[in-house]
Design an enzyme around this catalytic site. Structure first.
Site, PDB file in Angstrom:
ATOM      1  N   LYS A  35     -11.126   1.771  13.805  1.00 44.35           N
ATOM      2  CA  LYS A  35      -9.756   2.244  14.416  1.00 44.35           C
ATOM      3  C   LYS A  35      -9.765   2.331  15.689  1.00 44.35           C
ATOM      4  O   LYS A  35      -8.827   2.041  16.614  1.00 44.35           O
ATOM      5  CB  LYS A  35      -9.547   3.413  13.584  1.00 44.35           C
ATOM      6  CG  LYS A  35      -9.265   3.173  12.062  1.00 44.35           C
ATOM      7  CD  LYS A  35      -7.912   2.313  11.736  1.00 44.35           C
ATOM      8  CE  LYS A  35      -7.412   1.810  10.561  1.00 44.35           C
ATOM      9  NZ  LYS A  35      -6.119   1.207  10.268  1.00 44.35           N
ATOM     10  N   GLY A  39       0.737  -1.387   0.014  1.00 42.62           N
ATOM     11  CA  GLY A  39       0.099  -0.038   0.036  1.00 42.62           C
ATOM     12  C   GLY A  39       0.863   1.224   0.059  1.00 42.62           C
ATOM     13  O   GLY A  39       2.163   1.234  -0.047  1.00 42.62           O
ATOM     14  N   PHE A  40       0.189   2.344   0.092  1.00 45.72           N
ATOM     15  CA  PHE A  40       0.865   3.551   0.102  1.00 45.72           C
ATOM     16  C   PHE A  40       1.778   4.134   1.079  1.00 45.72           C
ATOM     17  O   PHE A  40       3.021   3.830   0.922  1.00 45.72           O
ATOM     18  CB  PHE A  40      -0.494   4.731  -0.016  1.00 45.72           C
ATOM     19  CG  PHE A  40       0.204   6.107   0.112  1.00 45.72           C
ATOM     20  CD1 PHE A  40       1.460   6.673  -0.305  1.00 45.72           C
ATOM     21  CD2 PHE A  40      -0.571   6.961   1.020  1.00 45.72           C
ATOM     22  CE1 PHE A  40       1.732   7.983   0.029  1.00 45.72           C
ATOM     23  CE2 PHE A  40      -0.327   8.363   1.265  1.00 45.72           C
ATOM     24  CZ  PHE A  40       1.008   8.800   0.701  1.00 45.72           C
ATOM     25  N   ILE A  41       1.418   3.969   2.478  1.00 45.10           N
ATOM     26  CA  ILE A  41       2.262   4.250   3.572  1.00 45.10           C
ATOM     27  C   ILE A  41       3.155   3.145   3.923  1.00 45.10           C
ATOM     28  O   ILE A  41       4.440   3.246   4.065  1.00 45.10           O
ATOM     29  CB  ILE A  41       1.510   4.524   4.811  1.00 45.10           C
ATOM     30  CG1 ILE A  41       0.490   5.774   4.399  1.00 45.10           C
ATOM     31  CG2 ILE A  41       2.143   4.850   6.044  1.00 45.10           C
ATOM     32  CD1 ILE A  41      -0.331   6.222   5.815  1.00 45.10           C
ATOM     33  N   TYR A  92     -15.537   2.704   9.277  1.00 41.52           N
ATOM     34  CA  TYR A  92     -14.069   2.652   9.299  1.00 41.52           C
ATOM     35  C   TYR A  92     -13.505   3.474  10.600  1.00 41.52           C
ATOM     36  O   TYR A  92     -12.643   2.635  11.486  1.00 41.52           O
ATOM     37  CB  TYR A  92     -13.657   3.592   8.232  1.00 41.52           C
ATOM     38  CG  TYR A  92     -12.106   3.873   8.216  1.00 41.52           C
ATOM     39  CD1 TYR A  92     -11.084   2.843   8.125  1.00 41.52           C
ATOM     40  CD2 TYR A  92     -11.747   5.271   8.304  1.00 41.52           C
ATOM     41  CE1 TYR A  92      -9.711   3.231   8.026  1.00 41.52           C
ATOM     42  CE2 TYR A  92     -10.270   5.624   8.476  1.00 41.52           C
ATOM     43  CZ  TYR A  92      -9.533   4.379   8.480  1.00 41.52           C
ATOM     44  OH  TYR A  92      -8.038   4.799   8.300  1.00 41.52           O
TER      45      TYR A  92
HETATM   46  N1  LIG Z   1      -3.488   7.285   4.061  1.00 37.40           N
HETATM   47  C1  LIG Z   1      -4.062   8.053   4.794  1.00 37.40           C
HETATM   48  O1  LIG Z   1      -4.253   9.362   4.811  1.00 37.40           O
HETATM   49  C2  LIG Z   1      -4.370   7.342   6.098  1.00 37.40           C
HETATM   50  C3  LIG Z   1      -5.019   8.226   7.182  1.00 37.40           C
HETATM   51  C4  LIG Z   1      -5.494   7.487   8.373  1.00 37.40           C
HETATM   52  C5  LIG Z   1      -5.086   6.191   8.660  1.00 37.40           C
HETATM   53  N2  LIG Z   1      -4.411   5.451   7.699  1.00 37.40           N
HETATM   54  C6  LIG Z   1      -4.428   4.016   7.895  1.00 37.40           C
HETATM   55  O2  LIG Z   1      -3.013   3.878   7.364  1.00 37.40           O
HETATM   56  C7  LIG Z   1      -3.047   2.422   6.940  1.00 37.40           C
HETATM   57  C8  LIG Z   1      -2.311   2.290   5.480  1.00 37.40           C
HETATM   58  O3  LIG Z   1      -3.118   3.315   4.679  1.00 37.40           O
HETATM   59  P1  LIG Z   1      -2.632   3.630   3.248  1.00 37.40           P
HETATM   60  O4  LIG Z   1      -3.240   4.846   2.896  1.00 37.40           O
HETATM   61  O5  LIG Z   1      -1.294   3.084   2.861  1.00 37.40           O
HETATM   62  O6  LIG Z   1      -3.701   2.526   2.352  1.00 37.40           O
HETATM   63  P2  LIG Z   1      -3.513   1.411   1.484  1.00 37.40           P
HETATM   64  O7  LIG Z   1      -4.853   0.822   1.014  1.00 37.40           O
HETATM   65  O8  LIG Z   1      -2.690   1.867   0.287  1.00 37.40           O
HETATM   66  O9  LIG Z   1      -2.701   0.400   1.895  1.00 37.40           O
HETATM   67  C9  LIG Z   1      -3.185  -0.695   2.886  1.00 37.40           C
HETATM   68  C10 LIG Z   1      -2.817  -2.068   2.392  1.00 37.40           C
HETATM   69  O10 LIG Z   1      -3.265  -2.958   3.146  1.00 37.40           O
HETATM   70  C11 LIG Z   1      -3.753  -4.229   2.292  1.00 37.40           C
HETATM   71  N3  LIG Z   1      -4.824  -5.025   2.998  1.00 37.40           N
HETATM   72  C12 LIG Z   1      -6.003  -4.580   3.366  1.00 37.40           C
HETATM   73  N4  LIG Z   1      -6.755  -5.564   3.988  1.00 37.40           N
HETATM   74  C13 LIG Z   1      -5.766  -6.734   4.151  1.00 37.40           C
HETATM   75  C14 LIG Z   1      -5.735  -8.061   4.724  1.00 37.40           C
HETATM   76  N5  LIG Z   1      -6.967  -8.693   5.306  1.00 37.40           N
HETATM   77  N6  LIG Z   1      -4.635  -8.811   4.393  1.00 37.40           N
HETATM   78  C15 LIG Z   1      -3.369  -8.280   4.222  1.00 37.40           C
HETATM   79  N7  LIG Z   1      -3.349  -7.017   3.315  1.00 37.40           N
HETATM   80  C16 LIG Z   1      -4.475  -5.997   3.664  1.00 37.40           C
HETATM   81  C17 LIG Z   1      -4.174  -3.491   1.033  1.00 37.40           C
HETATM   82  O11 LIG Z   1      -4.058  -4.438   0.065  1.00 37.40           O
HETATM   83  C18 LIG Z   1      -3.224  -2.232   0.857  1.00 37.40           C
HETATM   84  O12 LIG Z   1      -2.235  -2.578   0.149  1.00 37.40           O
HETATM   85  C19 LIG Z   1      -4.174   2.072   6.943  1.00 37.40           C
HETATM   86  O13 LIG Z   1      -4.359   1.271   8.200  1.00 37.40           O
HETATM   87  C20 LIG Z   1      -5.154   3.094   6.972  1.00 37.40           C
HETATM   88  O14 LIG Z   1      -6.558   2.904   7.745  1.00 37.40           O
HETATM   89  C21 LIG Z   1      -4.259   6.077   6.313  1.00 37.40           C
END
Ligand SMILES: NC(=O)c1ccc[n+]([C@@H]2O[C@H](COP(=O)([O-])OP(=O)(O)OC[C@H]3O[C@@H](n4cnc5c(N)ncnc54)[C@H](O)[C@@H]3O)[C@@H](O)[C@H]2O)c1
Length: 334
Positions: free
Chosen positions: A172, A17-19, A168
């Site tokens: 969290k 994923g992104f982060i 969601y």
């Molecule tokens: N990007 C933001 O602005 C933001 C803000 C607040 C919280 N978050 C949290 O940060 C984390 C990362 O967010 P992101 O933006 O990188 O999201 P993202 O969707 O790019 O990355 C999350 C990854 O988790 C994987 N995933 C989902 N369910 C899964 C499972 N059951 N088993 C294995 N892999 C699984 C997805 O395929 C994805 O690649 C998440 O927990 C998100 O809730 C993100």
């Protein structure tokens, strides 16, 4: 970041994923071995996630090892198999991550976010119980969305967060509560990180900045939900990564701790649109729409605690970050 004494890899979930991909690349660049897992959740394209993984693999030029397992964290036997390998610690970022979409899929969000987190915590605990030097800590992604429509910005970690307004956000908050119980019972340190609208290269395609860059660049109409005064504390990815690594290093000294990782400078949707339009060099085509269920009016981080305890200091001004994201977007489209 401290070097791990055991030379064991850190497990990163959601690594495609992104982060997660940025955190993995940063750790590898520092010489820290990483094991990553992801299930390529269909929320956005596998192709984008494979490109993220390619960037992670490129960071092994440092000599640090990276291995990847395609795995769904709700698959208990698979996760048990994964934890046959020993880890230095866990950075758990995998989740379904969009408040608006969660309104129509509360069960899917509880399954992917709460149930999977329980599985990760349980296997991390078992490994920690065998040897306290192994799997010494768990860092978990929470979200600014837990603050809901809190009436007293900026939002600090001591506020009551029992009134989230999307499934969601509720998942969290549930994870934060589970993390506390985990620490209380097992003394395995757990950090809960409340990220505030993270943006930058490789940002999820559903998030505002990403969407605006693509739509404005291609002349595609953008539905403006509400009057554009809704604001988000947009935080550049490199700043968030520095906060995650600091939390990983410092959580053992705290046991259980919640930290905000934001920018403390909310940007209204109107300002976001104007900034992206300026950087892209085109005007947006706007279509009026109603505020969507699950959307909060404002996110705004109080950084007093994370500054004092993590040495966290966001450095990237919004327009500078948008310029980097637009440069990445143009490069990807070539
Ligand atoms: N990007 C933001 O602005 C933001 C803000 C607040 C919280 N978050 C949290 O940060 C984390 C990362 O967010 P992101 O933006 O990188 O999201 P993202 O969707 O790019 O990355 C999350 C990854 O988790 C994987 N995933 C989902 N369910 C899964 C499972 N059951 N088993 C294995 N892999 C699984 C997805 O395929 C994805 O690649 C998440 O927990 C998100 O809730 C993100």
């Amino acid at each position: 970041m401290a070097t791990d004494v055991h030379g064991l890899p850190i497990l990163i979930t959601g690594v495609a994923g992104f982060i997660g991909s940025h955190v993995a690349a940063a750790l590898l660049a520092r010489g820290q071995a990483v094991v990553g897992v992801d299930n390529f959740d269909q929320f956005y394209s596998r192709q984008r996630k494979e490109a993220n993984l390619a960037r992670v693999r490129a960071a092994t030029a440092s000599g640090a090892e990276f291995s990847f397992h395609e795995m769904d964290l709700t698959d208990r036997p698979a996760v048990a198999g994964l934890f046959c390998q020993r880890f230095a610690g866990v950075i758990h970022l995998a989740a379904k991550a969009n408040p608006r979409v969660s309104v129509g899929d509360p069960i899917g969000y509880v399954h992917a976010n709460v149930y999977a987190t329980a599985i990760v915590l349980e296997h991390a605990r078992q490994q920690f119980a065998l040897d306290a030097g192994v799997c010494s800590r768990v860092v978990v992604a929470s979200s600014s969305s837990v603050y809901g429509n809190c009436p007293t910005p900026p939002f600090h970690e001591g506020l009551d967060v029992t009134t989230p307004i999307s499934p969601y956000a509720a998942t969290k908050q549930a994870c934060e509560v589970m993390g506390y119980t985990h620490w209380h019972l097992h003394r395995q340190p757990v950090a809960m990180l409340r990220f505030f609208t993270v943006y930058g290269p490789c940002q999820r395609p559903d998030l505002g900045v990403s969407l605006f860059i693509d739509r404005i660049s291609t002349g595609t109409p953008i539905t403006l939900f509400g009057d554009g005064t809704m604001a988000r504390d947009c935080t550049y990815i490199d700043d968030v990564v520095s906060g995650i690594l600091a939390a990983y290093d410092r959580i053992p000294a705290h046991g259980y701790r919640v930290w905000n990782l934001g920018n403390s400078t909310p940007i209204s949707v109107n300002e976001m649109l104007a900034t992206v339009a300026r950087v892209v060099g085109k005007a947006p085509v706007l279509v009026p729409g109603k505020v969507q269920p699950g959307d909060v009016q404002l996110t705004y981080a109080d950084l007093t605690r994370s500054r004092a305890e993590l040495g966290y200091e966001p450095k990237t001004a919004f327009e500078a970050g948008v310029r980097k994201q637009v440069a990445w977007y143009l490069e990807e489209r070539r």
